[in-house]
Design a protein around this motif. Sequence first.
Motif, mmCIF file in Angstrom:
data_model
loop_
_atom_site.group_PDB
_atom_site.id
_atom_site.type_symbol
_atom_site.label_atom_id
_atom_site.label_comp_id
_atom_site.label_asym_id
_atom_site.label_seq_id
_atom_site.Cartn_x
_atom_site.Cartn_y
_atom_site.Cartn_z
ATOM 1 N N LEU A 194 -8.330 -2.976 -7.201
ATOM 2 C CA LEU A 194 -7.190 -3.450 -6.411
ATOM 3 C C LEU A 194 -6.794 -2.488 -5.294
ATOM 4 C CD1 LEU A 194 -4.984 -4.907 -9.314
ATOM 5 C CD2 LEU A 194 -6.613 -6.103 -7.869
ATOM 6 N N ARG A 195 -7.808 -1.812 -4.726
ATOM 7 C CA ARG A 195 -7.552 -0.928 -3.579
ATOM 8 C C ARG A 195 -7.948 -1.682 -2.303
ATOM 9 N NH1 ARG A 195 -9.985 3.205 -7.251
ATOM 10 N NH2 ARG A 195 -11.979 2.745 -6.232
ATOM 11 N N LEU A 196 -7.161 -2.700 -1.954
ATOM 12 C CA LEU A 196 -7.518 -3.591 -0.854
ATOM 13 C C LEU A 196 -7.586 -2.859 0.479
ATOM 14 C CD1 LEU A 196 -8.130 -6.464 0.045
ATOM 15 C CD2 LEU A 196 -5.682 -6.851 0.317
ATOM 16 N N LYS B 265 -13.101 -5.728 -15.590
ATOM 17 C CA LYS B 265 -11.884 -6.043 -14.833
ATOM 18 C C LYS B 265 -11.848 -7.491 -14.342
ATOM 19 C CE LYS B 265 -11.682 -1.207 -13.554
ATOM 20 N NZ LYS B 265 -11.928 -0.190 -12.535
ATOM 21 N N GLY C 7 -8.094 -9.772 -2.990
ATOM 22 C CA GLY C 7 -7.125 -8.734 -3.313
ATOM 23 C C GLY C 7 -5.811 -9.292 -3.809
#
Length: 339
Positions: free
Chosen positions: A230-232, A299, A338
């Motif tokens: 989730l590091r967009l 994930k 994301g």
Amino acid sequence: MDAKAAAKAVKQGDVSSVYLLYGSEKFQMREFAEFLETQLIPKEDRDFAIVHMDLGETPIQAVVEEAETVPFMVQKKLVFVRDTSFFTAAKDNGKVEHKPEALLEYLNNPADYSVIVFMVGAEKLDERKKVVKAVKKAGVSLSFAPLGGEDLLRWVDKQVRNRGCSLREGAAEAIVRNAGTSLQTLAGEIEKLCLYAGDGGTIDTSTVDMLVARSTEQNVFALVEDIANLRLDKALGIYYELLKQREEPIKIAALITRQFRIILQVKTLSAQSYSQQQIASQLGLHPYAVKIAGEQARKFESARLEGILNHLANLDYQMKTGAVDKVLGIELFLLRLGA
């Protein structure tokens, strides 16, 4: 016997008359061949004591003849023999006529002044062949397979320490993430990093990112990793950097699709109790890539991965037919993913 045990035996004076080295990890195979060279042949004798031959150009009987010939001006000689089909199931398209019986006869009474080292660039030997069985019985057979996930990281750490440097937490993973899994490439990048850090210096992830350039494939690998975590902002940053490097968006989309397909395949096979090595063999991937894909797979639900792949298939069609702007299409895909 593995390479470590074989090396220990050589250091203790237990040298075989024939070695059969095979596998896809050519860097480690060459390292072992160089080890034999340094241990068995003094530097000043190497011009006379080392012979290189290729079974694609030379018959096996000529190799035997070379091994039986008394060395000139030296006590012992090494005969390195490259092979692609003599010991494997691969089809021999060459015009060289081999007589395996010559080697079989030689193995019954090998010359004590010669060491033959066969180097086979294939993952498997053809165990049905008499020569394979005979060499394994008379000599030492060593497999050089790609290093598993944790073994690869330990190898990186050892290479760094051997050069008088140390790694901060996460730096080994960063080196592999940026440079890939080829030991030859990794060795070159490690040497560069240690020269920058200096003797006794420490290498951290920021140094790795500054000095080790990523290939397009490795950039996409990192992009998917950022999406999974989730590091967009970072994922989009990598995407924009790829565009600056004039990478074709359709190619980027294809590589993203490939990575998500691998994640789904690894998730499916892991659910069936396959080990990392078994999955790597089944999918034709490096064990480290399977390790990372396995971490990413945890994930995502399988249904979610299938939905992503369907979305990517539609995006590919739309980009190729001009229904959507290529750059914008991938950007929107990343934003939706994301979200």
